[in-house]
Scaffold this motif. Structure first.
Motif, PDB file in Angstrom:
ATOM      1  N   ILE A   1     -19.565 -14.790  10.803  1.00 29.88           N
ATOM      2  CA  ILE A   1     -18.242 -15.134   9.998  1.00 29.88           C
ATOM      3  C   ILE A   1     -17.008 -15.631  11.164  1.00 29.88           C
ATOM      4  N   GLN A   2     -16.612 -16.548  10.534  1.00 27.03           N
ATOM      5  CA  GLN A   2     -15.435 -16.867  11.331  1.00 27.03           C
ATOM      6  C   GLN A   2     -14.322 -16.236  11.314  1.00 27.03           C
ATOM      7  N   SER A   3     -13.527 -15.800  12.090  1.00 23.02           N
ATOM      8  CA  SER A   3     -12.286 -14.912  12.093  1.00 23.02           C
ATOM      9  C   SER A   3     -11.168 -15.642  11.614  1.00 23.02           C
ATOM     10  N   TYR A   4     -10.408 -15.195  10.650  1.00 16.77           N
ATOM     11  CA  TYR A   4      -9.221 -15.882   9.908  1.00 16.77           C
ATOM     12  C   TYR A   4      -8.081 -15.718  11.084  1.00 16.77           C
ATOM     13  N   LYS A   5      -7.424 -16.793  11.295  1.00 16.46           N
ATOM     14  CA  LYS A   5      -6.171 -16.892  12.171  1.00 16.46           C
ATOM     15  C   LYS A   5      -5.089 -17.478  11.251  1.00 16.46           C
ATOM     16  N   ILE A   6      -4.128 -16.751  11.445  1.00 16.70           N
ATOM     17  CA  ILE A   6      -2.790 -17.050  10.851  1.00 16.70           C
ATOM     18  C   ILE A   6      -2.204 -18.361  11.186  1.00 16.70           C
ATOM     19  N   PRO A   7      -2.003 -19.409  10.253  1.00 16.13           N
ATOM     20  CA  PRO A   7      -1.343 -20.712  10.683  1.00 16.13           C
ATOM     21  C   PRO A   7       0.137 -20.484  11.257  1.00 16.13           C
ATOM     22  N   PHE A   8       0.112 -21.714  12.233  1.00 10.74           N
ATOM     23  CA  PHE A   8       1.339 -21.530  12.839  1.00 10.74           C
ATOM     24  C   PHE A   8       2.663 -21.317  12.090  1.00 10.74           C
ATOM     25  N   LEU A   9       2.724 -22.040  11.157  1.00 11.94           N
ATOM     26  CA  LEU A   9       4.324 -21.827  10.315  1.00 11.94           C
ATOM     27  C   LEU A   9       4.174 -20.613   9.558  1.00 11.94           C
ATOM     28  N   LYS A  10       2.824 -20.129   9.103  1.00 11.54           N
ATOM     29  CA  LYS A  10       3.026 -18.782   8.451  1.00 11.54           C
ATOM     30  C   LYS A  10       3.479 -17.722   9.385  1.00 11.54           C
ATOM     31  N   ARG A  11       2.803 -17.608  10.441  1.00 10.31           N
ATOM     32  CA  ARG A  11       3.192 -16.772  11.557  1.00 10.31           C
ATOM     33  C   ARG A  11       4.501 -16.755  12.005  1.00 10.31           C
ATOM     34  N   LEU A  12       5.249 -17.952  12.348  1.00  5.38           N
ATOM     35  CA  LEU A  12       6.552 -18.201  12.672  1.00  5.38           C
ATOM     36  C   LEU A  12       7.432 -17.502  11.665  1.00  5.38           C
TER      37      LEU A  12
ATOM     38  N   SER B   1      12.096  17.494   1.837  1.00  9.44           N
ATOM     39  CA  SER B   1      10.754  18.003   2.062  1.00  9.44           C
ATOM     40  C   SER B   1      10.603  18.069   3.529  1.00  9.44           C
ATOM     41  N   ARG B   2       9.869  18.967   4.115  1.00 14.98           N
ATOM     42  CA  ARG B   2       9.289  19.041   5.350  1.00 14.98           C
ATOM     43  C   ARG B   2       8.093  18.068   5.533  1.00 14.98           C
ATOM     44  N   GLY B   3       7.930  17.669   6.812  1.00 18.50           N
ATOM     45  CA  GLY B   3       7.166  16.641   7.001  1.00 18.50           C
ATOM     46  C   GLY B   3       7.364  15.310   7.881  1.00 18.50           C
ATOM     47  N   PRO B   4       6.632  14.647   8.161  1.00 21.44           N
ATOM     48  CA  PRO B   4       7.331  13.338   8.769  1.00 21.44           C
ATOM     49  C   PRO B   4       7.889  12.423   7.833  1.00 21.44           C
ATOM     50  N   VAL B   5       8.874  11.796   8.570  1.00 16.36           N
ATOM     51  CA  VAL B   5       9.549  10.651   7.876  1.00 16.36           C
ATOM     52  C   VAL B   5       8.605   9.311   7.541  1.00 16.36           C
ATOM     53  N   PHE B   6       7.683   9.012   8.350  1.00 14.82           N
ATOM     54  CA  PHE B   6       6.824   7.953   8.239  1.00 14.82           C
ATOM     55  C   PHE B   6       5.431   8.348   7.929  1.00 14.82           C
ATOM     56  N   TYR B   7       4.649   7.650   7.222  1.00 21.24           N
ATOM     57  CA  TYR B   7       3.353   8.094   6.831  1.00 21.24           C
ATOM     58  C   TYR B   7       2.513   6.751   7.190  1.00 21.24           C
ATOM     59  N   TYR B   8       1.443   7.065   7.689  1.00 19.05           N
ATOM     60  CA  TYR B   8       0.550   5.892   8.123  1.00 19.05           C
ATOM     61  C   TYR B   8      -0.984   6.335   7.448  1.00 19.05           C
ATOM     62  N   SER B   9      -1.677   5.399   7.097  1.00 23.50           N
ATOM     63  CA  SER B   9      -2.938   5.409   6.699  1.00 23.50           C
ATOM     64  C   SER B   9      -3.697   4.153   7.240  1.00 23.50           C
ATOM     65  N   TYR B  10      -5.032   4.540   7.431  1.00 28.35           N
ATOM     66  CA  TYR B  10      -5.948   3.414   8.030  1.00 28.35           C
ATOM     67  C   TYR B  10      -6.176   2.635   6.768  1.00 28.35           C
ATOM     68  N   ARG B  11      -6.077   1.351   7.056  1.00 28.72           N
ATOM     69  CA  ARG B  11      -6.236   0.144   5.780  1.00 28.72           C
ATOM     70  C   ARG B  11      -7.186  -0.780   6.518  1.00 28.72           C
ATOM     71  N   VAL B  12      -7.795  -1.363   5.660  1.00 26.31           N
ATOM     72  CA  VAL B  12      -8.897  -2.585   5.613  1.00 26.31           C
ATOM     73  C   VAL B  12      -7.953  -3.875   5.558  1.00 26.31           C
ATOM     74  N   GLY B  13      -7.945  -4.852   6.540  1.00 27.24           N
ATOM     75  CA  GLY B  13      -7.256  -6.104   6.220  1.00 27.24           C
ATOM     76  C   GLY B  13      -8.204  -7.099   6.293  1.00 27.24           C
ATOM     77  N   THR B  14      -7.637  -8.393   6.757  1.00 25.69           N
ATOM     78  CA  THR B  14      -8.406  -9.524   6.853  1.00 25.69           C
ATOM     79  C   THR B  14      -9.721  -9.198   7.861  1.00 25.69           C
ATOM     80  N   GLY B  15     -10.875  -9.859   7.182  1.00 22.92           N
ATOM     81  CA  GLY B  15     -12.053  -9.886   8.021  1.00 22.92           C
ATOM     82  C   GLY B  15     -12.616  -8.314   8.066  1.00 22.92           C
ATOM     83  N   TYR B  16     -12.040  -7.438   7.185  1.00 28.07           N
ATOM     84  CA  TYR B  16     -12.531  -5.903   7.292  1.00 28.07           C
ATOM     85  C   TYR B  16     -12.001  -5.312   8.656  1.00 28.07           C
ATOM     86  N   ASN B  17     -10.764  -5.690   9.423  1.00 26.27           N
ATOM     87  CA  ASN B  17     -10.192  -5.142  10.339  1.00 26.27           C
ATOM     88  C   ASN B  17      -9.490  -4.026   9.983  1.00 26.27           C
TER      89      ASN B  17
END
Length: 404
Positions: free
Chosen positions: A138-149, A177-193
């Motif tokens: 499968i070909q990996s998706y590459k963000i077009p230049f204008l979109k990335r800019l 409430s106690r606990g971290p200010v930021f929350y992160y979770s593992y997500r699946v994006g383009t190409g199942y990355n």
């Protein structure tokens, strides 16, 4: 033979099974465990020559059974022998497995000696006709230049301008409430990355642990659908035991009783009926809870104004995702979406906002099918100008009336 061709991928969450198989195959090959197919595919995409075989602990029709095998075939890894470890096996299952190209099937508890012998043979005698087979990856998706800019300029400016707001929100979260200010979770994006997905924490610190208790409130399990039991309806005992004497249409036409009986003590149920009822009660792929009790007071405000999403600008700046695209999914959602019709959404950019948000968010209930359809529509039609239109429509969608 190189060491790479003595490595086996074992897809299972059962730690006892992992340890048992690792011990059984010790000296013959190395066993690398993966908790689900998404993590396995990410490793496979980066190191395609690592494995000589795949062992999956799953039912034939389960997410990590035939659907995973079919996905591997379509993504260019069909040359890897695929073994399944199943709880039960029927003649129909064997025929389906052969047709799908499953290399071997083992019923649990697995006979360790037979498994070792079979795998040793597979390692010593790989299928020669596949050696020269051309594999299309499968070909990996590459963000077009204008979109990335656009992503870099807009996300950088917003992060700089809103830094005072970040400090205020962080302070309010810590006060409530106690606990971290930021929350992160593992997500699946383009190409199942898979990547770390950042947000301001809007829930209680133990929110993830309480999710299982609230699945009955899932907005995507619509009343009247096959996913939800109607209020007042008694649960079918066939889902919990084999105590119902029923025959499927096939067995009735054949006559002479059930052709695939399952027994519990002295009673019986047709296996076809049991599996059909279990499949009809599987959870929806997406989970979204209206008026979620885990949300804090400041969390409710930052959700309704979408302030909680602002830390994702850091993901955009890093290149994990874009400003506009399909919403990256948690692992437990993404691993259920493996068919051609649904997996199309992963072939486009992942984003903070997208077609789904501006079309449906905050405008009443929405089916899982509708959301997947909108995700697919974006992949088929996205462009720089289409993204600008979605960004302009996102502003009024930020202030929604639903607490989801």
């Amino acid at each position: 033979m190189t060491d790479n061709f003595r490595k086996i991928a074992l897809i299972s969450k059962n730690q006892q099974l992992i340890e048992s198989i690792s011990e059984a195959l010790k000296g013959a090959c190395d066993v690398l465990p993966f908790s689900n197919g998404i993590i396995f595919y990410n490793h496979l995409a980066k190191s395609s020559g690592d494995f000589c075989l795949v062992l999956s602990d799953a039912s034939l029709q389960g997410v990590h059974g035939l659907p995973l095998k079919e996905t591997m075939d379509k993504l260019g890894y069909g040359h890897l022998p695929f073994f399944l470890l199943v709880d039960r096996l029927s003649r129909e299952d064997i025929l389906k497995a052969i047709k799908a190209g499953i290399a071997d099937l083992f019923i649990k508890p697995v006979n360790r000696k037979k498994l070792r012998t079979r795998i040793a043979f597979q390692i010593k005698h790989p299928i020669s006709r596949l050696k020269n087979r051309k594999i299309t990856k499968i070909q990996s998706y590459k963000i077009p230049f204008l979109k990335r800019l656009l992503d870099l300029v807009v996300s950088g400016l917003i992060l700089l301008l809103l830094s005072p707001l970040f400090l205020i929100v962080a302070l309010l979260i810590r006060i409530e409430s106690r606990g971290p200010v930021f929350y992160y979770s593992y997500r699946v994006g383009t190409g199942y990355n898979i990547f770390k997905f950042y947000k301001f924490r809007s829930m209680d610190p133990d929110a993830d642990a309480r999710l299982q208790q609230l699945k009955h409130l899932n907005q995507y399990n619509q009343p009247g659908s096959t996913h939800t039991r109607v209020e007042g309806e008694k649960s079918d005992p066939a889902l919990n035991s084999h105590s119902v004497k029923e025959l499927c249409e096939f067995c009735e036409q054949a006559g002479g009783g059930c052709l695939q009986p399952l027994y519990d003590d002295n009673q019986m149920v047709c296996e076809k009926i049991l599996l059909a009822k279990k499949n009809s009660n599987q959870d929806s792929a997406f989970i979204k809870i209206k008026d979620d009790p885990r949300v804090t007071r400041i969390g409710k405000f930052i959700r309704n104004t979408s302030i909680d999403e602002l830390p994702q600008l850091w993901n955009v700046l890093k290149g994990d995702m874009s400003l506009v695209g399909n919403r990256p999914l948690p692992l437990y959602e993404a691993e259920k979406i493996t068919t051609d019709k649904y997996a199309l959404r992963f072939l486009g950019p992942a984003g903070i906002t997208g077609l789904w948000q501006v079309e449906k968010r905050g405008r009443g209930e929405m089916s899982e099918e509708e959301r997947l359809s909108l995700d697919n529509d974006y992949v088929k039609n996205f462009s720089f100008w289409f993204d600008l239109k979605i960004l302009l429509r996102t502003v009024p969608a930020l202030f929604q009336s639903e607490n989801v």
